[in-house]
Enzyme design. Sequence first.
Site, PDB file in Angstrom:
ATOM      1  N   ASN A 353       0.848  -1.195   0.000  1.00 14.40           N
ATOM      2  CA  ASN A 353       0.000   0.000   0.000  1.00 14.40           C
ATOM      3  C   ASN A 353       0.885   1.247   0.000  1.00 14.40           C
ATOM      4  O   ASN A 353       1.089   1.896   1.018  1.00 14.40           O
ATOM      5  CB  ASN A 353      -0.934  -0.016   1.213  1.00 14.40           C
ATOM      6  CG  ASN A 353      -2.019   1.043   1.122  1.00 14.40           C
ATOM      7  OD1 ASN A 353      -1.862   2.152   1.614  1.00 14.40           O
ATOM      8  ND2 ASN A 353      -3.120   0.699   0.483  1.00 14.40           N
ATOM      9  N   GLY A 396      -1.984   1.796   4.985  1.00 15.15           N
ATOM     10  CA  GLY A 396      -0.682   2.336   4.648  1.00 15.15           C
ATOM     11  C   GLY A 396      -0.739   3.770   4.146  1.00 15.15           C
ATOM     12  O   GLY A 396      -1.771   4.448   4.252  1.00 15.15           O
ATOM     13  N   ARG A 398      -1.008   5.058   1.192  1.00 18.40           N
ATOM     14  CA  ARG A 398      -2.088   5.363   0.245  1.00 18.40           C
ATOM     15  C   ARG A 398      -3.413   5.512   0.978  1.00 18.40           C
ATOM     16  O   ARG A 398      -4.191   6.428   0.688  1.00 18.40           O
ATOM     17  CB  ARG A 398      -2.206   4.285  -0.834  1.00 18.40           C
ATOM     18  CG  ARG A 398      -3.206   4.667  -1.932  1.00 18.40           C
ATOM     19  CD  ARG A 398      -3.351   3.598  -3.012  1.00 18.40           C
ATOM     20  NE  ARG A 398      -4.077   4.119  -4.161  1.00 18.40           N
ATOM     21  CZ  ARG A 398      -5.405   4.155  -4.276  1.00 18.40           C
ATOM     22  NH1 ARG A 398      -6.170   3.695  -3.289  1.00 18.40           N
ATOM     23  NH2 ARG A 398      -5.978   4.652  -5.359  1.00 18.40           N
ATOM     24  N   CYS A 399      -3.671   4.623   1.922  1.00 18.56           N
ATOM     25  CA  CYS A 399      -4.926   4.684   2.675  1.00 18.56           C
ATOM     26  C   CYS A 399      -5.071   6.006   3.429  1.00 18.56           C
ATOM     27  O   CYS A 399      -6.178   6.515   3.587  1.00 18.56           O
ATOM     28  CB  CYS A 399      -4.995   3.538   3.680  1.00 18.56           C
ATOM     29  SG  CYS A 399      -5.151   1.899   2.963  1.00 18.56           S
ATOM     30  N   MET A 400      -3.946   6.550   3.903  1.00 16.26           N
ATOM     31  CA  MET A 400      -3.990   7.741   4.755  1.00 16.26           C
ATOM     32  C   MET A 400      -3.969   9.044   3.962  1.00 16.26           C
ATOM     33  O   MET A 400      -3.754  10.109   4.548  1.00 16.26           O
ATOM     34  CB  MET A 400      -2.809   7.728   5.732  1.00 16.26           C
ATOM     35  CG  MET A 400      -2.845   6.599   6.732  1.00 16.26           C
ATOM     36  SD  MET A 400      -1.584   6.775   8.014  1.00 16.26           S
ATOM     37  CE  MET A 400      -0.071   6.730   7.032  1.00 16.26           C
TER      38      MET A 400
END
Length: 409
Positions: A353, A396, A398-400
């Site tokens: 990620n 990760g 990208r998620c944040m």
Amino acid sequence: MQYLKPISVFSEIGRLKRVLLHRPGEELENLTPSIMQRLLFDDIPYLEVARQEHNAFADILRNNGVEVVYIEDLISETISQCDSVKDQFISQFIFEAGIRTENKTQALKDYFYNMSVNDMISKMIAGVTRDDLKNYKSDSLNFLVNSEYPLIVDPMPNILFTRDPFASIGHGVTINRMQTRVRRRETIFAEYIFKYHPIYRDNVPIWYTRDEDTTLEGGDELVLSRDVLAIGISERTESESVEKVARKLFQQKTSFSTILAFQIPQSRAYMHLDTVFTQIDHTTFTSFISDDMKFTIYALTYDLGSGSIKVKSEKAKLEDILGFYLGSKVNMIKCAGGDLIHGAREQWNDGANTLAIAPGEVIVYFRNHVTNRLLEEFGIKVYKMPSSELSRGRGGPRCMSMPLIREDI
């Protein structure tokens, strides 16, 4: 900095210019073992260290020329413009927090109105405890039965993952209907920002709204090129949602000519499409799949003559699918090289990620050392951020993050 369009995302890898984040706050302090599973957490991050790690994340972005915008600042700016919008926002937030009694609703309104707007937004995210409303008394059955539960309004710890509540696609956004009830309040912020904020109102087409009856989450939405959008049919996103987004994009005559719907396993390990693969360079992707694993994908295109959507299904290896639709052979870098032990462990800690801040430049978690070494050996520039506490949230870089502006490639 002013841009021609307030939203402009036509790839996963174009140089990142503006990004939306949420810095962890007191919502993590209101997580307890008894409620963390319901709030989609497997563990409780230590707030002080989580903030330090998130600050390091933001510093990497700023040091690479990225303007960092925080969601709590955007929503504060939005509702500060007009008292009636603020009133409406507070009432809607309380209602969607599950508060139905008149007395409790009024007590919360009084509590929120006695704060500055910024403090109010922080408290809404953090959650409201019984101690916060010490003067509120009730003899209602519900209040008495739940007297040992310490929270009146649950915290919103998942707002850390700004990727999911809405997604930037081209010059517009999808404002998503989250799959789990505990995350649906998060999208109120996006709804108000794009409806009332002076920068975004009237300037951003909406491809999907939070009022839809099928679910869609941003971790399943990947902009592969100006022509191709990938959406996962997953544990969190329904196939009907993919069709709705496709129809809107086609009917509005955007640049997107093909929507690829990837059917992925319905499990927490494959929660979103970006847990399966992410793009890190023009023809390079990270992934967590075996070499021989085949995906069923559905290619959605538009028939201008009939005004209907055509769907073609096929089953093929991921690299063959991506190579065909991107028009060139692609390279897949497997999490930890596909090692059964390191791969499983680093996937659990979001080794695949990654957040691309430019072609061939990615932000990663420092802890995933096997995958990071492989990326560097492949010529990828790797920016490593600390993650001992943030990784407990199972998301990760990208998620944040939610890109708002990327340069065209």
